[in-house]
Design a protein around this motif. Structure first.
Motif, PDB file in Angstrom:
ATOM      1  N   ALA A 120       1.392  -1.133  -0.410  1.00 23.86           N
ATOM      2  CA  ALA A 120      -0.053   0.294   0.198  1.00 23.86           C
ATOM      3  C   ALA A 120       1.048   1.147  -0.121  1.00 23.86           C
ATOM      4  CB  ALA A 120      -0.543  -0.025   1.062  1.00 23.86           C
ATOM      5  N   PHE A 121       0.468   2.074  -0.515  1.00 21.51           N
ATOM      6  CA  PHE A 121       0.757   3.338  -0.921  1.00 21.51           C
ATOM      7  C   PHE A 121       0.850   4.102   0.917  1.00 21.51           C
ATOM      8  CE2 PHE A 121       0.586   8.518  -1.279  1.00 21.51           C
ATOM      9  CZ  PHE A 121       1.839   8.097  -2.192  1.00 21.51           C
ATOM     10  N   MET A 149      -9.661   9.679   2.799  1.00 27.53           N
ATOM     11  CA  MET A 149     -10.019   9.325   1.382  1.00 27.53           C
ATOM     12  C   MET A 149      -8.746   8.909   0.789  1.00 27.53           C
ATOM     13  SD  MET A 149     -12.873   8.853   1.421  1.00 27.53           S
ATOM     14  CE  MET A 149     -13.334   8.396  -0.356  1.00 27.53           C
ATOM     15  N   GLY A 150      -9.045   7.875   0.424  1.00 28.33           N
ATOM     16  CA  GLY A 150      -7.921   7.684  -0.413  1.00 28.33           C
ATOM     17  C   GLY A 150      -6.661   6.717   1.120  1.00 28.33           C
ATOM     18  N   ASP A 174      -9.146  -0.209  -2.953  1.00 28.24           N
ATOM     19  CA  ASP A 174      -7.870  -0.775  -3.163  1.00 28.24           C
ATOM     20  C   ASP A 174      -8.215  -1.839  -1.853  1.00 28.24           C
ATOM     21  OD1 ASP A 174      -5.013  -1.924  -2.401  1.00 28.24           O
ATOM     22  OD2 ASP A 174      -5.011  -1.223  -4.815  1.00 28.24           O
ATOM     23  N   GLU A 175      -8.342  -3.530  -1.993  1.00 22.89           N
ATOM     24  CA  GLU A 175      -8.147  -4.477  -1.107  1.00 22.89           C
ATOM     25  C   GLU A 175      -6.990  -4.566  -0.526  1.00 22.89           C
ATOM     26  OE1 GLU A 175      -9.541  -6.888   1.147  1.00 22.89           O
ATOM     27  OE2 GLU A 175     -10.860  -5.927  -0.002  1.00 22.89           O
ATOM     28  N   VAL A 194     -12.544   3.860  12.497  1.00 21.12           N
ATOM     29  CA  VAL A 194     -13.845   2.217  11.073  1.00 21.12           C
ATOM     30  C   VAL A 194     -12.809   2.367   9.510  1.00 21.12           C
ATOM     31  CG1 VAL A 194     -15.761   2.262  10.301  1.00 21.12           C
ATOM     32  CG2 VAL A 194     -15.682   3.307  12.214  1.00 21.12           C
ATOM     33  N   ALA A 195     -12.347   1.897   9.206  1.00 16.65           N
ATOM     34  CA  ALA A 195     -11.996   1.552   8.033  1.00 16.65           C
ATOM     35  C   ALA A 195     -12.871   0.660   7.225  1.00 16.65           C
ATOM     36  CB  ALA A 195     -10.394   0.925   7.935  1.00 16.65           C
ATOM     37  N   ILE A 196     -13.261   1.526   5.312  1.00 13.96           N
ATOM     38  CA  ILE A 196     -14.096   1.052   5.001  1.00 13.96           C
ATOM     39  C   ILE A 196     -13.092   0.869   3.586  1.00 13.96           C
ATOM     40  CG2 ILE A 196     -15.862   1.119   3.478  1.00 13.96           C
ATOM     41  CD1 ILE A 196     -16.636   3.520   6.148  1.00 13.96           C
ATOM     42  N   CYS A 197     -13.737  -0.461   2.641  1.00 13.51           N
ATOM     43  CA  CYS A 197     -13.200  -0.949   1.270  1.00 13.51           C
ATOM     44  C   CYS A 197     -14.170  -0.104   0.517  1.00 13.51           C
ATOM     45  CB  CYS A 197     -12.339  -2.102   0.448  1.00 13.51           C
ATOM     46  SG  CYS A 197     -12.078  -2.333  -0.417  1.00 13.51           S
ATOM     47  N   GLY A 198     -13.731   0.844   0.057  1.00 11.04           N
ATOM     48  CA  GLY A 198     -14.250   1.105  -1.184  1.00 11.04           C
ATOM     49  C   GLY A 198     -14.236   2.657  -1.878  1.00 11.04           C
ATOM     50  N   GLY A 199     -14.888   3.650  -2.688  1.00 13.77           N
ATOM     51  CA  GLY A 199     -14.573   4.882  -3.426  1.00 13.77           C
ATOM     52  C   GLY A 199     -15.843   6.082  -2.361  1.00 13.77           C
ATOM     53  N   LYS A 200     -16.030   6.773  -3.392  1.00 13.24           N
ATOM     54  CA  LYS A 200     -16.619   7.753  -2.782  1.00 13.24           C
ATOM     55  C   LYS A 200     -17.919   7.512  -2.651  1.00 13.24           C
ATOM     56  CE  LYS A 200     -18.456   9.156  -7.396  1.00 13.24           C
ATOM     57  NZ  LYS A 200     -18.575  10.473  -8.539  1.00 13.24           N
ATOM     58  N   GLU A 201     -18.604   6.750  -2.919  1.00 11.51           N
ATOM     59  CA  GLU A 201     -20.046   6.062  -2.856  1.00 11.51           C
ATOM     60  C   GLU A 201     -19.996   4.963  -0.962  1.00 11.51           C
ATOM     61  OE1 GLU A 201     -17.578   2.309  -3.829  1.00 11.51           O
ATOM     62  OE2 GLU A 201     -18.089   4.415  -4.074  1.00 11.51           O
ATOM     63  N   ALA A 202     -18.927   4.754  -0.832  1.00 14.03           N
ATOM     64  CA  ALA A 202     -18.673   4.626   0.395  1.00 14.03           C
ATOM     65  C   ALA A 202     -18.616   5.258   1.118  1.00 14.03           C
ATOM     66  CB  ALA A 202     -17.579   3.373   0.225  1.00 14.03           C
TER      67      ALA A 202
END
Length: 279
Positions: A120-121, A149-150, A174-175, A194-202
């Motif tokens: 991961a970056f 975000m990101g 990114d998973e 709270v960590a979430i895998c997703g984009g803006k929809e998340a």
């Protein structure tokens, strides 16, 4: 997990050209970059790699500099071993010490962050991450709700958590980044991220006092309307992952529509981080 490693060797590339190439590669699925003596290596998930896309990216720089590159499949653990050989601890603003699990603790610093980035970056070494961390150290974070975000490795959310944020949400599409964030949250014993895998929809239908978005210009421009919906009036938003010209002007213009007002920006090399407040 399998990864693709593309190693570039350059003869006459300028720093700004290298940054532009890295930015374009990042927009095409590459999420980790490692400097070498003659260029850099770029990493992406095996499933995301496209030779057609790589050729298209490189064609944009035709005639600007000379290069060669190799492509190889690697195991994630192999890359981690190489990373461990080269990773050095980092100090941000004489307040925050960033280290890996195999470095000794330095309790004299106000904040210490332990990061195991895997693929991961976000170790803090890239100029954009450094500037975002500087902003976090300068901002009134205690008691604030924060969206990262990101998030990459989760380093920005972790620093905000150590500074006393009341609630944090860290999101990455990114998973590998998501899993890395979970591991780093545990390493740093931060209980309220709270960590979430997703984009803006998340992004939760919630409200935030501070938004941290270190991504790239095109994604930021796409997501600004969503940020505007969840950012509290008087809230701070910090952007990075882009250049001063023309990117900063484009982001300022996009924010104006949502009454998000430019305050100032930082610059390291050709990279910029900028501070806005929602009126």
């Amino acid at each position: 997990m399998q990864y693709i490693k593309v190693t570039f060797t350059f003869e006459n590339i300028e720093d700004y050209q290298k940054d532009l190439l890295i930015n374009d590669l990042a927009e095409n699925g590459f999420n980790t970059f490692e400097d070498t003596a003659t260029g850099f290596s770029a990493f992406t998930d095996f499933e995301l790699y496209s030779q057609v896309n790589l050729t298209a990216v490189l064609s944009q720089f035709e005639g600007e500099f000379s290069y060669t590159y190799t492509v190889e499949e690697i195991e994630g653990q192999n890359w981690n071993e190489e990373w461990e050989k080269n990773f050095q601890p980092l100090i941000i603003s004489d307040e925050c010490y960033v280290r890996a699990t195999f470095h000794e603790a330095q309790p004299q610093y106000t904040y210490e962050i332990v990061i195991d980035p895997k693929m991961a970056f976000g170790t803090g070494h890239h100029q954009t991450t450094t500037m975002m961390m500087q902003y976090i150290l300068q901002t009134d974070i205690p008691g604030k709700t924060v969206l990262d975000m990101g998030c990459g490795t989760g380093i920005l959310a972790i620093l905000a958590g150590k500074r006393g944020a009341s609630k944090l949400v860290a999101i990455d599409y990114d998973e590998v980044c998501y899993q890395s964030t979970l591991e780093n949250i545990a390493l740093n014993n931060i209980q309220n991220i709270v960590a979430i895998c997703g984009g803006k929809e998340a992004i939760p239908a919630d409200s935030f006092d501070v938004i941290l978005a270190n991504i790239n210009r095109n994604i930021l421009l796409d997501q600004i309307p969503v940020y505007a919906k969840v950012l509290n009036s008087g809230g701070h938003i910090f952007f990075s992952g882009f250049y001063e010209s023309p990117d900063l002007g484009m982001i300022k213009e996009a924010c104006t529509e949502f009454n998000i007002v430019y305050q100032d920006h930082k610059k390291i090399g050709d990279w910029v981080a900028a501070h806005f407040i929602k009126n």
